[in-house]
Enzyme design. Structure first.
Site, PDB file in Angstrom:
ATOM      1  N   HIS A  68      57.038  31.167  43.596  1.00  8.61           N
ATOM      2  CA  HIS A  68      57.078  32.047  44.754  1.00  8.61           C
ATOM      3  C   HIS A  68      56.410  31.355  45.920  1.00  8.61           C
ATOM      4  O   HIS A  68      55.320  30.836  45.778  1.00  8.61           O
ATOM      5  CB  HIS A  68      56.281  33.311  44.415  1.00  8.61           C
ATOM      6  CG  HIS A  68      57.046  34.559  44.684  1.00  8.61           C
ATOM      7  ND1 HIS A  68      57.182  35.073  45.944  1.00  8.61           N
ATOM      8  CD2 HIS A  68      57.702  35.395  43.865  1.00  8.61           C
ATOM      9  CE1 HIS A  68      57.902  36.177  45.871  1.00  8.61           C
ATOM     10  NE2 HIS A  68      58.238  36.395  44.618  1.00  8.61           N
ATOM     11  N   TYR A 197      53.889  42.630  52.791  1.00  8.72           N
ATOM     12  CA  TYR A 197      52.680  43.345  53.227  1.00  8.72           C
ATOM     13  C   TYR A 197      53.060  44.189  54.439  1.00  8.72           C
ATOM     14  O   TYR A 197      53.459  43.631  55.471  1.00  8.72           O
ATOM     15  CB  TYR A 197      51.588  42.370  53.660  1.00  8.72           C
ATOM     16  CG  TYR A 197      51.077  41.460  52.570  1.00  8.72           C
ATOM     17  CD1 TYR A 197      50.276  41.950  51.548  1.00  8.72           C
ATOM     18  CD2 TYR A 197      51.360  40.093  52.591  1.00  8.72           C
ATOM     19  CE1 TYR A 197      49.785  41.109  50.553  1.00  8.72           C
ATOM     20  CE2 TYR A 197      50.874  39.246  51.605  1.00  8.72           C
ATOM     21  CZ  TYR A 197      50.092  39.757  50.586  1.00  8.72           C
ATOM     22  OH  TYR A 197      49.610  38.935  49.607  1.00  8.72           O
ATOM     23  N   PRO A 289      42.050  43.152  44.788  1.00  4.36           N
ATOM     24  CA  PRO A 289      43.291  42.412  44.515  1.00  4.36           C
ATOM     25  C   PRO A 289      44.089  42.034  45.764  1.00  4.36           C
ATOM     26  O   PRO A 289      45.164  41.483  45.648  1.00  4.36           O
ATOM     27  CB  PRO A 289      44.104  43.365  43.624  1.00  4.36           C
ATOM     28  CG  PRO A 289      43.432  44.674  43.656  1.00  4.36           C
ATOM     29  CD  PRO A 289      42.099  44.536  44.314  1.00  4.36           C
ATOM     30  N   LYS A 293      43.134  36.927  43.735  1.00  2.00           N
ATOM     31  CA  LYS A 293      42.238  35.840  43.340  1.00  2.00           C
ATOM     32  C   LYS A 293      41.590  36.029  41.965  1.00  2.00           C
ATOM     33  O   LYS A 293      41.127  35.064  41.363  1.00  2.00           O
ATOM     34  CB  LYS A 293      41.085  35.699  44.355  1.00  2.00           C
ATOM     35  CG  LYS A 293      41.509  35.325  45.750  1.00  2.00           C
ATOM     36  CD  LYS A 293      41.996  33.908  45.811  1.00  2.00           C
ATOM     37  CE  LYS A 293      42.451  33.525  47.182  1.00  2.00           C
ATOM     38  NZ  LYS A 293      43.571  32.608  47.208  1.00  2.00           N
ATOM     39  N   TYR A 384      45.338  31.181  50.809  1.00  2.00           N
ATOM     40  CA  TYR A 384      46.166  32.134  50.069  1.00  2.00           C
ATOM     41  C   TYR A 384      46.497  31.607  48.672  1.00  2.00           C
ATOM     42  O   TYR A 384      46.457  32.345  47.696  1.00  2.00           O
ATOM     43  CB  TYR A 384      47.444  32.383  50.867  1.00  2.00           C
ATOM     44  CG  TYR A 384      48.312  33.523  50.409  1.00  2.00           C
ATOM     45  CD1 TYR A 384      47.794  34.803  50.269  1.00  2.00           C
ATOM     46  CD2 TYR A 384      49.670  33.324  50.159  1.00  2.00           C
ATOM     47  CE1 TYR A 384      48.603  35.858  49.868  1.00  2.00           C
ATOM     48  CE2 TYR A 384      50.478  34.375  49.759  1.00  2.00           C
ATOM     49  CZ  TYR A 384      49.942  35.636  49.611  1.00  2.00           C
ATOM     50  OH  TYR A 384      50.745  36.670  49.224  1.00  2.00           O
TER      51      TYR A 384
HETATM   52  P1  RFL Z   1      39.469  41.122  31.943  1.00  2.00           P
HETATM   53  O1  RFL Z   1      40.891  40.728  32.071  1.00  2.00           O
HETATM   54  O2  RFL Z   1      39.057  42.444  32.438  1.00  2.00           O
HETATM   55  O3  RFL Z   1      39.070  40.961  30.414  1.00  2.00           O
HETATM   56  C1  RFL Z   1      37.841  41.435  29.919  1.00  2.00           C
HETATM   57  C2  RFL Z   1      38.044  41.815  28.473  1.00  2.00           C
HETATM   58  O4  RFL Z   1      36.798  42.255  27.950  1.00  2.00           O
HETATM   59  C3  RFL Z   1      37.024  43.410  27.150  1.00  2.00           C
HETATM   60  N1  RFL Z   1      35.770  44.169  27.100  1.00  2.00           N
HETATM   61  C4  RFL Z   1      34.952  44.203  26.047  1.00  2.00           C
HETATM   62  N2  RFL Z   1      35.029  43.612  24.841  1.00  2.00           N
HETATM   63  C5  RFL Z   1      34.031  43.834  23.973  1.00  2.00           C
HETATM   64  N3  RFL Z   1      32.965  44.634  24.250  1.00  2.00           N
HETATM   65  C6  RFL Z   1      32.835  45.245  25.447  1.00  2.00           C
HETATM   66  N4  RFL Z   1      31.779  45.992  25.709  1.00  2.00           N
HETATM   67  C7  RFL Z   1      33.864  45.025  26.404  1.00  2.00           C
HETATM   68  N5  RFL Z   1      34.073  45.461  27.663  1.00  2.00           N
HETATM   69  C8  RFL Z   1      35.214  44.932  28.068  1.00  2.00           C
HETATM   70  C9  RFL Z   1      38.152  44.135  27.831  1.00  2.00           C
HETATM   71  O5  RFL Z   1      38.839  45.013  26.942  1.00  2.00           O
HETATM   72  C10 RFL Z   1      39.021  42.964  28.294  1.00  2.00           C
HETATM   73  O6  RFL Z   1      39.983  42.625  27.334  1.00  2.00           O
HETATM   74  O7  RFL Z   1      38.496  40.064  32.667  1.00  2.00           O
HETATM   75  P2  RFL Z   1      38.684  38.492  32.967  1.00  2.00           P
HETATM   76  O8  RFL Z   1      39.030  37.737  31.735  1.00  2.00           O
HETATM   77  O9  RFL Z   1      37.480  38.126  33.719  1.00  2.00           O
HETATM   78  O10 RFL Z   1      39.975  38.409  33.921  1.00  2.00           O
HETATM   79  C11 RFL Z   1      39.949  38.938  35.218  1.00  2.00           C
HETATM   80  C12 RFL Z   1      41.326  39.454  35.608  1.00  2.00           C
HETATM   81  O11 RFL Z   1      41.801  40.339  34.603  1.00  2.00           O
HETATM   82  C13 RFL Z   1      41.293  40.172  36.963  1.00  2.00           C
HETATM   83  O12 RFL Z   1      40.479  39.474  37.870  1.00  2.00           O
HETATM   84  C14 RFL Z   1      42.689  40.284  37.589  1.00  2.00           C
HETATM   85  O13 RFL Z   1      43.525  41.104  36.819  1.00  2.00           O
HETATM   86  C15 RFL Z   1      42.573  40.823  39.002  1.00  2.00           C
HETATM   87  N6  RFL Z   1      43.893  41.089  39.581  1.00  2.00           N
HETATM   88  C16 RFL Z   1      44.641  40.066  40.090  1.00  2.00           C
HETATM   89  N7  RFL Z   1      44.179  38.792  40.037  1.00  2.00           N
HETATM   90  C17 RFL Z   1      44.951  37.762  40.471  1.00  2.00           C
HETATM   91  O14 RFL Z   1      44.501  36.596  40.413  1.00  2.00           O
HETATM   92  N8  RFL Z   1      46.214  37.963  40.968  1.00  2.00           N
HETATM   93  C18 RFL Z   1      46.755  39.218  41.059  1.00  2.00           C
HETATM   94  O15 RFL Z   1      47.907  39.365  41.484  1.00  2.00           O
HETATM   95  C19 RFL Z   1      45.955  40.340  40.615  1.00  2.00           C
HETATM   96  N9  RFL Z   1      46.434  41.607  40.626  1.00  2.00           N
HETATM   97  C20 RFL Z   1      44.383  42.403  39.586  1.00  2.00           C
HETATM   98  C21 RFL Z   1      45.676  42.635  40.109  1.00  2.00           C
HETATM   99  C22 RFL Z   1      43.623  43.475  39.090  1.00  2.00           C
HETATM  100  C23 RFL Z   1      44.127  44.756  39.142  1.00  2.00           C
HETATM  101  N10 RFL Z   1      43.309  45.823  38.671  1.00  2.00           N
HETATM  102  C24 RFL Z   1      42.655  45.708  37.404  1.00  2.00           C
HETATM  103  C25 RFL Z   1      42.636  46.582  39.662  1.00  2.00           C
HETATM  104  C26 RFL Z   1      46.191  43.916  40.126  1.00  2.00           C
HETATM  105  C27 RFL Z   1      45.411  44.998  39.638  1.00  2.00           C
HETATM  106  C28 RFL Z   1      45.984  46.390  39.660  1.00  2.00           C
END
Ligand code: RFL
Length: 387
Positions: A68, A197, A289, A293, A384
């Site tokens: 993309h 956007y 988001p 990042k 970006y």
């Molecule tokens: P995660 O993915 O939240 O994984 C953490 C894991 O820990 C588990 N956990 C536990 N396990 C054991 N004991 C506990 N007490 C625990 N508490 C939690 C959880 O079940 C989970 O499996 O964190 P990690 O690995 O740091 O990864 C971060 C990303 O997931 C996050 O930053 C992104 O999803 C943010 N985000 C986006 N990031 C991008 O780079 N590009 C995007 O397009 C993008 N879109 C988004 C997003 C986040 C969104 N949300 C969650 C608001 C879109 C959305 C809607």
């Protein structure tokens, strides 16, 4: 080594360590099916793809991800596109749903013989300053348990146990932006070949492809709006209105598969190391988001932490671990700065008082600079797609 959380951060870290023969266990609160279907991010920076490729973790995304390179801004003044892969760093995004990446990482980790304990909730990390910190858990069968290791990686996200186990003296930088989005996953093909956007008087609307059949949309709504407050028809009508469907073509409608309320907030902890406990990913810093990042920072930090741990455990060189927090925080703050720039670009106060008019005129001037000034476009493109 004990790793808390099987998200992108924990699984990338676990895979790299295992590949170098370092014994580790990943403790994950959720069940496998849940982590493999949890839809979140999708836009991976070129650097993220390179990290995953370096460690043999990119087969799925290279096979099924889509490149993309364009984003489009829509306002009442018209629309314009930026081909960001022809600007700045000259790099595109790879669109690959986070749940597909997590599935690949889980599969690979298990195939390498890794221990991944689903259904295991971490309650606290004790004695992080000691020789063998202890991780207290509730096992899958409900019984209490504990793990001890030389190092613990807190990769358990924004609501995890690592964040709550930090000693006094940890600095927390927090900003609640007072902006709420409805995050929507639609069973509908993308409506445009770009990230969209829309900065509309009624609020922000965003369009992001996920796969050829699934599209993510965001709709700014009043703070406190429950996720199910809007009917599907109202959602699509509002998206059409804000995205200017009458001028630029109707959106492809479909069933709303998932909806969540996203409160835009930033939260950075400092330092990211406390004795033998290291934080990575959302556990280290939460970023809204708006600039996509979060997952990219999580992968970057996981690789830095893995290299530091491998050096220390194989050669005794502690430079990587000693510098881990400062290096990550440099990346985190640059990403936060860009994300806040995007937020100010895409959201403004409503109303017609002098303050609202002033802020919204500034946003318009910012968009004009982005539309017309090459150096501004290069700056935008670099931030970006960069991490
Ligand atoms: P995660 O993915 O939240 O994984 C953490 C894991 O820990 C588990 N956990 C536990 N396990 C054991 N004991 C506990 N007490 C625990 N508490 C939690 C959880 O079940 C989970 O499996 O964190 P990690 O690995 O740091 O990864 C971060 C990303 O997931 C996050 O930053 C992104 O999803 C943010 N985000 C986006 N990031 C991008 O780079 N590009 C995007 O397009 C993008 N879109 C988004 C997003 C986040 C969104 N949300 C969650 C608001 C879109 C959305 C809607």
């Amino acid at each position: 080594m004990v790793i808390l959380g099987a998200g992108p951060a924990g699984l990338v870290l676990g895979n790299i360590l295992l590949d170098r023969g370092i014994d580790c266990v990943v403790l994950e609160r959720a069940e496998r099916a849940h982590v493999q279907t949890r839809a979140r991010a999708g836009f991976l920076a070129a650097h993220t793809v390179r990290v995953l490729e370096r460690h043999g973790l990119a087969d799925g995304l290279l096979r099924n991800g889509q490149t993309h390179h364009t984003c489009e801004f829509r306002t009442k003044d018209g629309r314009f596109r930026l081909d960001y892969s022809g600007l700045g760093l000259g790099e595109p995004h790879t669109v690959y749903p986070q749940q597909a990446l997590v599935t690949d990482l889980v599969t690979r980790f298990l195939a390498r013989g890794g221990q991944l304990r689903f259904g295991t909730e971490v309650l606290a990390v004790h004695d992080a300053d000691g020789e063998r910190p202890e991780v207290a858990v509730r096992e899958a069968d409900g019984r209490p348990g504990r793990w001890r290791a030389r190092y613990v990686a807190g990769c358990d996200g924004r609501h995890g146990a690592a964040r709550h186990s930090l000693p006094p003296g940890t600095t927390r930088h927090h900003r609640d932006l007072g902006i709420t989005w409805l995050g929507l996953l639609a069973d509908a093909p993308p409506s445009m070949d770009a990230v969209g956007y829309a900065a509309h008087d009624r609020g922000f609307a965003g369009h992001m492809a996920r796969t050829s059949d699934i599209t993510r949309y965001y709709l700014q709504c009043a703070p406190g709006t429950p996720a199910d407050a809007w009917s599907e028809e109202r959602i699509w009508d509002e998206l059409d209105l804000r995205m200017g469907a009458d001028k630029y073509g109707a959106l492809h409608r479909g069933r709303i598969l998932q909806r969540s309320v996203v409160e835009l907030a930033s939260d950075v902890l400092e330092p990211l190391r406390h004795g033998a406990l290291f934080l990575a990913g959302d556990a280290a810093a939460l970023i809204s988001p708006s600039a996509a990042k979060g997952a990219n920072l999580a992968v970057l930090e996981a690789e830095l932490l893995a290299h530091g741990l491998i050096d220390e455990l194989t050669t005794g060189n502690t430079d990587g671990l000693d510098g881990y927090s400062a290096r990550c925080l440099t990346h985190i703050w640059r990403a936060q700065e860009f994300s806040h720039w995007m937020i100010r670009l895409l959201h403004g106060p409503s109303g017609t008082d002098g303050d609202a008019l002033f802020h919204n005129s500034l946003r318009r001037a910012r968009l004009t600079s982005l539309r017309t000034t090459r150096s501004q476009q290069d700056w935008f493109a670099e931030h970006y797609v960069g991490v």
